[in-house]
Design a protein around this motif. Structure first.
Motif, mmCIF file in Angstrom:
data_model
loop_
_atom_site.group_PDB
_atom_site.id
_atom_site.type_symbol
_atom_site.label_atom_id
_atom_site.label_comp_id
_atom_site.label_asym_id
_atom_site.label_seq_id
_atom_site.Cartn_x
_atom_site.Cartn_y
_atom_site.Cartn_z
ATOM 1 N N LYS A 195 3.163 11.112 -15.865
ATOM 2 C CA LYS A 195 1.679 11.357 -16.243
ATOM 3 C C LYS A 195 1.272 10.730 -15.440
ATOM 4 O O LYS A 195 -0.206 11.174 -15.491
ATOM 5 N N PHE A 196 1.472 10.448 -13.613
ATOM 6 C CA PHE A 196 0.284 9.793 -13.249
ATOM 7 C C PHE A 196 -0.901 10.686 -12.031
ATOM 8 O O PHE A 196 -0.275 12.220 -12.410
ATOM 9 N N LYS A 197 -1.927 10.651 -12.213
ATOM 10 C CA LYS A 197 -3.074 12.014 -11.679
ATOM 11 C C LYS A 197 -2.815 11.569 -9.889
ATOM 12 O O LYS A 197 -2.953 10.844 -9.690
ATOM 13 N N PHE A 198 -2.321 12.765 -9.740
ATOM 14 C CA PHE A 198 -2.165 13.054 -8.568
ATOM 15 C C PHE A 198 -3.797 14.264 -7.773
ATOM 16 O O PHE A 198 -4.296 15.178 -9.012
ATOM 17 N N MET A 199 -4.307 13.516 -6.665
ATOM 18 C CA MET A 199 -5.597 14.470 -6.374
ATOM 19 C C MET A 199 -5.170 15.810 -5.862
ATOM 20 O O MET A 199 -6.259 16.365 -6.642
ATOM 21 N N TRP A 200 -3.774 16.328 -5.646
ATOM 22 C CA TRP A 200 -3.734 17.617 -5.642
ATOM 23 C C TRP A 200 -3.348 18.687 -6.561
ATOM 24 O O TRP A 200 -3.023 19.852 -6.654
ATOM 25 N N ASP A 201 -3.389 17.896 -7.787
ATOM 26 C CA ASP A 201 -2.772 18.523 -9.121
ATOM 27 C C ASP A 201 -4.406 18.917 -9.386
ATOM 28 O O ASP A 201 -5.543 18.311 -9.456
ATOM 29 N N LEU B 22 0.310 -0.978 -0.214
ATOM 30 C CA LEU B 22 0.218 0.183 -0.259
ATOM 31 C C LEU B 22 0.626 1.406 -0.021
ATOM 32 O O LEU B 22 1.630 1.268 0.524
ATOM 33 N N TYR B 23 1.041 2.253 -1.572
ATOM 34 C CA TYR B 23 1.578 2.853 -0.944
ATOM 35 C C TYR B 23 0.897 4.289 -0.558
ATOM 36 O O TYR B 23 0.075 4.862 -2.404
ATOM 37 N N VAL B 24 1.171 5.068 -0.301
ATOM 38 C CA VAL B 24 0.629 6.234 0.604
ATOM 39 C C VAL B 24 0.934 7.281 -0.215
ATOM 40 O O VAL B 24 2.151 7.775 -0.019
ATOM 41 N N MET B 25 0.509 8.255 -0.898
ATOM 42 C CA MET B 25 0.937 9.756 -0.820
ATOM 43 C C MET B 25 0.244 11.231 -0.210
ATOM 44 O O MET B 25 -0.790 10.814 -0.110
ATOM 45 N N ARG B 26 1.422 11.731 -0.167
ATOM 46 C CA ARG B 26 0.137 13.240 -0.052
ATOM 47 C C ARG B 26 1.010 14.908 -0.173
ATOM 48 O O ARG B 26 2.420 14.383 -1.126
ATOM 49 N N ASN B 27 0.209 15.042 -0.953
ATOM 50 C CA ASN B 27 0.581 16.870 -1.219
ATOM 51 C C ASN B 27 1.905 17.078 -0.414
ATOM 52 O O ASN B 27 1.850 17.125 0.657
ATOM 53 N N PRO B 28 3.020 17.165 -1.311
ATOM 54 C CA PRO B 28 4.079 17.553 -1.047
ATOM 55 C C PRO B 28 4.505 18.934 -0.057
ATOM 56 O O PRO B 28 5.041 18.825 0.454
#
Length: 287
Positions: A281-287, A119-125
Motif C-alpha cells: 500500500k506504500f506510495k512510491f514516487m516512481w509509481d 534514514l531509509y533511502v529508496m530508489r526506482n528499482p
C-alpha cells in the motif's frame, strides 16, 4: 568467478566474502547501538554514498571538514564490512553515523532493543538495476554480470548481493511503526535537494539556518561529490574497482534505465514488479 567462489550466504542472502568476512559479520551481530546513532539504510545503489555526504554535514552544522578529509567508508562505515572492526566505533562520540545494506530481518538484537534513528533511502528499482549492472562490471569482488538479460533475471530473483530488492524494501516499509525511521526517495533528493536536507535535519533534531542548508546542498550536488576523492571511491585500488570500466559515481540521475532497457526487458521487469508489489500500500514516487 562464480557466486560460490566470491560470495558467502549470510541470513539467506549473498554477501561478497572479500568485504564481509565471517569476523566482520560476527562483529556486527555483537554490536551495541546507542539511541542517538544514525543509520543510513539502503539496498545497494540506492543513494548510500549521497547520504554518507549529507548526514555528516548536517551533524557538523555544515562544516565541510569531515567530507573533505575522511573517506566515506570511515565517516559513515558499513557495520557489516571488515573495515568497521578497525575503527574503534565504540569510542566514537555521539551521534555516530553508520551505513548498512541489511534487510530489516537481518538487524541484530541491539537494534531492535535500542531502536536508533534510521534514514531509509529508496530508489526506482529500474535505476537500481541499471546502476548495479555497471557496478558489478567494475568491481572484482562481485560476480561478472554477464548480459543485461542474464543480470536482470538474477536481479528479479534476488540472486545477487544482498538479495531481493523487493524483500528489502517491503521489510523496511513494514517495520514496526514505533521505530524511528524516516523514509526518503532518491528521486525526492534529485527534485529538491535543499528541501531534502531540511527534512533530514528536522528528523535528526537539528535546526539549521538557510545559509547552512544551502551550503550543504551545494556540496552534495552530484557533480561536486563526483570531484571529491573522499567520496567518489577513486581511493580504492584499481584491482578492486576498475574506474576505467565504469566510474563508481556514474551519472546520478533519475530515469537512466530508459537509455538501457529494451521494450521486452521493460515488460519483463514491469510484470515481476506488479506481481511482487501487488499487496503493498506504500506510495512510491516512481509509481
Amino acid at each position: 568467478m562464480t557466486e560460490a567462489e566470491l560470495y558467502s550466504v549470510y541470513k539467506g542472502v549473498y554477501v561478497p566474502t572479500f568485504v564481509h568476512p565471517p569476523e566482520s559479520l560476527k562483529y556486527y551481530e555483537e554490536f551495541t547501538f546507542r539511541p542517538d546513532d544514525i543509520l543510513i539504510i539502503t539496498y545497494p545503489k540506492s543513494g548510500t554514498t549521497w547520504m554518507q555526504e549529507v548526514i555528516p554535514l548536517i551533524v557538523s552544522d555544515g562544516d565541510l571538514t569531515p567530507v573533505l578529509t575522511v573517506p566515506n567508508w570511515d565517516r559513515a562505515p558499513w557495520l557489516e564490512e571488515q573495515r568497521a572492526i578497525q575503527l574503534n566505533l565504540e569510542q566514537r562520540p555521539s551521534p555516530r553515523v553508520f551505513s548498512t545494506h541489511f534487510h530489516h530481518s537481518m538487524m541484530n538484537e541491539s537494534y531492535f532493543k535500542i531502536k536508533p534513528r534510521v534514514l531509509y533511502v529508496m530508489r526506482n528499482p529500474k535505476d537500481v538495476f541499471t546502476s548495479s549492472y555497471y557496478y558489478y562490471g567494475m568491481a572484482s569482488y562481485m560476480v561478472n554480470p554477464g548480459t543485461q538479460d542474464e543480470f536482470m533475471e538474477k536481479f528479479l530473483d534476488g540472486k545477487i548481493m544482498f538479495g531481493s530488492w523487493f524483500d528489502h524494501v517491503k521489510g523496511w516499509i513494514n517495520a514496526d511503526k514505533q521505530e524511528s525511521i524516516l523514509y526518503i526517495f532518491y528521486e525526492e533528493m534529485i527534485a529538491d535537494l535543499k528541501g531534502s536536507v531540511e527534512k533530514i535535519a528536522k528528523f535528526l533534531g537539528k535546526s539549521l539556518n538557510p545559509d547552512v542548508i544551502e551550503k550543504i546542498a551545494e556540496q552534495c550536488v552530484f557533480k561536486n561529490m563526483k570531484q571529491n576523492k573522499m567520496s567518489n571511491f577513486s581511493l580504492v585500488p584499481e584491482e578492486y574497482m576498475d574506474h576505467k570500466k565504469s566510474e563508481f559515481l556514474r551519472k546520478g540521475i533519475v530515469g537512466d534505465w530508459r537509455n538501457h532497457f529494451t521494450e521486452a526487458q521493460e515488460q519483463r521487469f514491469n510484470a515481476v514488479y506488479k506481481d511482487k508489489m501487488k499487496d503493498v500500500k506504500f506510495k512510491f514516487m516512481w509509481d
